[in-house]
Design a protein around this motif. Structure first.
Motif, PDB file in Angstrom:
ATOM      1  N   ALA A 389       0.856  -1.189   0.000  1.00 43.56           N
ATOM      2  CA  ALA A 389       0.000   0.000   0.000  1.00 43.56           C
ATOM      3  C   ALA A 389       0.885   1.230   0.000  1.00 43.56           C
ATOM      4  O   ALA A 389       2.012   1.200   0.505  1.00 43.56           O
ATOM      5  N   LEU A 390       0.381   2.315  -0.551  1.00 47.54           N
ATOM      6  CA  LEU A 390       1.076   3.592  -0.467  1.00 47.54           C
ATOM      7  C   LEU A 390       0.501   4.344   0.730  1.00 47.54           C
ATOM      8  O   LEU A 390      -0.710   4.581   0.806  1.00 47.54           O
ATOM      9  N   THR A 391       1.362   4.721   1.676  1.00 51.08           N
ATOM     10  CA  THR A 391       0.916   5.279   2.953  1.00 51.08           C
ATOM     11  C   THR A 391       1.522   6.656   3.220  1.00 51.08           C
ATOM     12  O   THR A 391       2.422   7.112   2.509  1.00 51.08           O
ATOM     13  N   THR A 392       1.053   7.274   4.278  1.00 49.45           N
ATOM     14  CA  THR A 392       1.630   8.536   4.730  1.00 49.45           C
ATOM     15  C   THR A 392       3.105   8.367   5.096  1.00 49.45           C
ATOM     16  O   THR A 392       3.911   9.278   4.886  1.00 49.45           O
ATOM     17  N   THR A 393       3.464   7.213   5.648  1.00 54.45           N
ATOM     18  CA  THR A 393       4.870   6.947   5.982  1.00 54.45           C
ATOM     19  C   THR A 393       5.732   6.971   4.726  1.00 54.45           C
ATOM     20  O   THR A 393       6.854   7.499   4.734  1.00 54.45           O
ATOM     21  N   ASP A 394       5.217   6.418   3.638  1.00 52.00           N
ATOM     22  CA  ASP A 394       5.964   6.418   2.374  1.00 52.00           C
ATOM     23  C   ASP A 394       6.136   7.846   1.855  1.00 52.00           C
ATOM     24  O   ASP A 394       7.215   8.223   1.387  1.00 52.00           O
ATOM     25  N   ALA A 395       5.077   8.658   1.951  1.00 55.00           N
ATOM     26  CA  ALA A 395       5.156  10.049   1.487  1.00 55.00           C
ATOM     27  C   ALA A 395       6.166  10.837   2.314  1.00 55.00           C
ATOM     28  O   ALA A 395       6.971  11.610   1.773  1.00 55.00           O
ATOM     29  N   ALA A 396       6.149  10.648   3.632  1.00 52.56           N
ATOM     30  CA  ALA A 396       7.080  11.371   4.504  1.00 52.56           C
ATOM     31  C   ALA A 396       8.522  10.953   4.238  1.00 52.56           C
ATOM     32  O   ALA A 396       9.439  11.793   4.264  1.00 52.56           O
ATOM     33  N   ASN A 397       8.750   9.669   3.981  1.00 57.18           N
ATOM     34  CA  ASN A 397      10.102   9.211   3.663  1.00 57.18           C
ATOM     35  C   ASN A 397      10.572   9.762   2.318  1.00 57.18           C
ATOM     36  O   ASN A 397      11.739  10.140   2.170  1.00 57.18           O
ATOM     37  N   PHE A 398       9.654   9.839   1.359  1.00 57.10           N
ATOM     38  CA  PHE A 398      10.042  10.373   0.049  1.00 57.10           C
ATOM     39  C   PHE A 398      10.425  11.853   0.157  1.00 57.10           C
ATOM     40  O   PHE A 398      11.372  12.309  -0.494  1.00 57.10           O
ATOM     41  N   LEU A 399       9.715  12.602   0.987  1.00 55.12           N
ATOM     42  CA  LEU A 399      10.021  14.030   1.166  1.00 55.12           C
ATOM     43  C   LEU A 399      11.175  14.269   2.134  1.00 55.12           C
ATOM     44  O   LEU A 399      11.547  15.417   2.403  1.00 55.12           O
ATOM     45  N   LYS A 400      11.730  13.187   2.688  1.00 54.74           N
ATOM     46  CA  LYS A 400      12.897  13.227   3.572  1.00 54.74           C
ATOM     47  C   LYS A 400      12.654  14.082   4.814  1.00 54.74           C
ATOM     48  O   LYS A 400      13.534  14.819   5.261  1.00 54.74           O
TER      49      LYS A 400
END
Length: 732
Positions: A389-400
């Motif tokens: 799944a694509l999650t908020t954790t993934d978005a936060a990691n991508f934005l560093k």
């Protein structure tokens, strides 16, 4: 020999445990096991597994453990799922009160708000029966008639039983002599209001059989492990209580889990004024701490008010595992949450290897029956079903925006691959997609935060956002930037609730309806709450009492807090020098000075009052008002000798006095800061510092009662020559 406290937090998915050194507060070891909801032993199995693992990981011997405590989801789950016992109500009254009492104790089914109910059966007994010689046989016959109707547990509730509980107590003794358990309404609440008191007792009784069974299993397993230390349970108001006390009042454990995080914010992070945001995998719990105390409220079940105080915890369906919802053409983000990846049985992209995403496709799914069917999932093309799944954790990691040591730190290469492929599908820059995900998610949390600030009239300039839970760095830094507020991520955030359980304070509340309470009434109530908290295991010299008086409801509340009396070992304190403390104070004043101080003004931060336990720092800041006029504010912060803030106010008056003159000085400062308006006279917020106590008088609205409470607190102190510091701020 090292002394250790063990704290265990039972979450919806995982049970976390920590072992903490009593003297240094160092975390010795941690453990994490799946919560055992469906085991024969229930969640007790997970508690024991987590305990054994944390002992093994830390090389801890059973004899080193001086306290073990755990939170519990069992009371909450029992009410949510309707897993409750049938309750028999024995109502009592006599004379003119009997007609009203008969109706108010016969409450019928108690709705739990989810289509579930607590079933009840009712009989009524004239209280005069106790004057008869054969009253025992007659009451036993009444009890047997309820047992014949399938009753498993009992409630005894008499009109005005709070004034004289003896008949309730005698009846409960007879019930117990027949091999059954139950509760008296007066032991659950001392407030008048027979229907609400009876309803609260029924909710409590309905959970007794299951809770006692689980508690005994847990206690037995702890003893078998060789630990002889007391076993404590987390309460819904942020305190802990003995397992024996829990077996009498399991209702006090509702919201036990969120309370553990707040206890940690108070005891471990040492928050004085803040909003605690515990970010899990599925939801975020938000609560307010003001003047070193959590905000509590009256609990409700199925829309019905109870005589029960719980923390005011607001839960939002956004967290570290919240999934993304897309439009059918995959071109826009519709929403984020509330479904989370682990509930959907999917993995996080950030916690997976990059090679998993070489050849993938995006699909829209319905994770659970009743969910929308447009949640985004990721499927490897050579497999039949989605895995990720694509999650908020993934978005936060991508934005560093997640720090390297954070629990939610993931594999950047994995999220980079997925966002690059999603960018082509959506025809948008990957950074824009990631920001959009967090914007939508954080806006839901922001709405609750701004609502709390407005509702409780919080001062944003002294409020800090405190992040806890495994997903803290996913949500809190981004949220703080949007709110333009200071934030802090708690150390060991992923086990913050387990730490809170281990360090949990003992807390007790006693409430009475007393029209126009006298000083003697207040002293008696204070003594009652102290007596109760001592029985619960609090260390005598750690007890603090706050009195609240509500003239509208005639309700007087005494709240006592203390730390467990472990009989051995004291917490080693690191006393810092005055120079160090002054530097710490200057740093904490800086955001306020930057906001209000005149351009280039050199505002001095200095000690303006002190005793053997605390130092009070203050400053005078000139500020412009309405563009032309100027006024001064006097911010104040109280520090203990370890450098922890214990109290902070934005514009306060300070008076150093002694026990002989304190009452006269207190009257003067109350009169000086009292505001008069359409609502009448509004007394200031007042705090008294003497010895190691900080007495909070903010729960008392009127001068005469404020002075009576203050006099009671001073008289109860064993100090003779100690100075008294009065801190007062006009209510805005």
């Amino acid at each position: 020999m090292r002394k250790v406290k063990i704290g265990i937090d039972v979450g919806g998915t995982f049970t976390h445990a920590v072992a903490i050194d009593v003297d240094t507060l160092e975390i010795i070891s941690k453990s994490c096991v799946p919560t055992t909801h469906h085991a024969r032993e229930g969640v007790a199995l997970g508690v024991i597994q987590a305990m054994r693992e944390v002992l093994k990981n830390g090389g801890i011997k059973p004899e080193q453990v001086v306290l073990i405590a755990h939170s519990t989801t069992q009371a909450t789950n029992a009410l949510l799922e309707g897993d409750v016992a049938k309750v028999g109500i024995i109502g009592m009254g006599t004379g003119l009160d009997s007609v009203r009492a008969r109706g108010e104790t016969n409450i019928g089914k108690v709705p739990l708000g989810n289509g579930k109910f607590i079933e009840t059966e009712h009989i009524f007994v004239d209280s005069k029966i106790f004057e008869q010689e054969n009253f025992i046989d007659e009451i036993k016959d009444k009890i047997k008639s309820l047992i014949a109707k399938g009753v498993e547990v009992f409630v005894v509730s008499e009109a005005f039983g709070v004034d004289d509980p003896s008949k309730e107590d005698k009846t409960l003794e007879l019930i117990q002599s027949m091999g059954f358990t139950g509760t008296t309404a007066s032991s659950i609440s001392q407030l008048y209001g027979l229907r609400v008191r009876t309803r609260t007792a029924v909710v409590n009784a309905s959970m007794l059989p299951k809770m006692i069974e689980t508690a005994e299993m847990t206690k037995r397993s702890v003893i078998e492990s060789g630990i002889t230390a007391p076993l404590m349970i987390m309460r819904s108001d942020g305190g802990i209580m003995s397992i024996e006390e829990m077996a009498k009042r399991p209702i006090l454990t509702i919201l036990s889990g969120p309370s553990a995080g707040v206890a940690s914010a108070l005891m471990y992070v040492k928050v004085v004024d803040g909003i605690f945001i515990e970010v899990g995998g599925t939801s975020t719990d938000i609560s307010v701490i003001r003047n070193g105390r959590p905000i509590v409220k009256t609990a409700e079940i199925g829309g019905n008010r109870l005589y029960l105080k719980t923390l005011d915890v607001r839960t939002v369906g956004i967290a570290g595992g919240s999934m993304v919802r897309l439009s059918e053409n995959f071109k826009s983000i519709i929403d984020v949450g509330p479904r989370s990846a682990h509930i959907a049985g999917l993995k996080y992209v950030a916690f997976s290897e990059p090679e998993n995403f070489d050849d993938i496709e995006f699909v829209l799914i319905q994770p659970k029956t009743g969910d929308p069917s447009n949640y985004l999932a990721i499927k490897r093309k050579n497999l039949n079903k989605p895995e990720f799944a694509l999650t908020t954790t993934d978005a936060a990691n991508f934005l560093k925006i997640v720090s390297d040591k954070a629990y939610s730190k993931g594999n950047f290469k994995s999220v980079e691959k997925v966002f690059a492929k999603l960018s082509k599908l959506m025809n948008k820059p990957p950074e824009e997609i990631a920001k959009n995900i967090l914007d939508i998610a954080v806006e839901k949390v922001k709405e609750v935060i701004t609502g709390l600030i407005k509702e409780y009239k919080l001062n944003p300039s002294i409020i800090t956002l405190i992040g806890g839970g495994g997903g803290a760095e996913v949500i809190v830094p981004y949220l703080a930037k949007k709110l333009n507020m200071e934030y802090k991520i708690a150390e060991n955030a992923e086990v913050i609730s387990a730490i809170g359980v281990a360090l949990g304070i003992i807390r007790e509340t006693v409430e009475r309806v007393i029209p126009n309470p006298t000083e003697q009434d207040i002293l008696k109530l204070r003594n009652d709450v102290i007596s109760s908290i001592l029985k619960m295991g609090a260390k005598p010299d750690s007890i603090q009492v706050a009195i609240e008086i509500d003239r509208q409801t005639k309700r007087v509340t005494a709240i006592a807090t203390g730390v467990p009396d472990l009989k051995e070992g004291e917490l080693k304190k690191r006393i810092i020098s005055e120079v160090e403390l002054t530097e710490i104070a200057k740093k904490t004043f800086k955001p306020l000075l930057d906001r209000f101080a005149k351009d280039g003004a050199n505002v001095e931060v200095k000690i303006i009052a002190q005793n053997r336990f605390y130092k009070v720092f203050g400053a005078e800041i000139e500020r412009k008002k309405f563009f032309i006029f100027k006024d001064k504010i006097k911010p104040v912060k109280v520090f203990d000798l370890e450098g922890n803030i214990k109290l902070q106010l934005q514009d306060a008056e300070i008076i150093e006095t002694d026990i002989e003159k304190f009452e006269k000085d207190l009257v003067n400062v109350i009169d000086f800061l009292t505001i008069y308006g359409d609502a009448g006279a509004i007394a200031p917020d007042v705090f008294l510092i003497f010895g190691h106590k900080i007495v909070d008088l903010t729960g008392v609205m009127f001068k005469e009662q404020m002075i009576a409470v203050a006099r009671t607190e001073i008289k109860s102190s064993e100090l003779i020559d100690e100075k008294v510091i009065i801190i007062a701020e006009a209510r805005k």
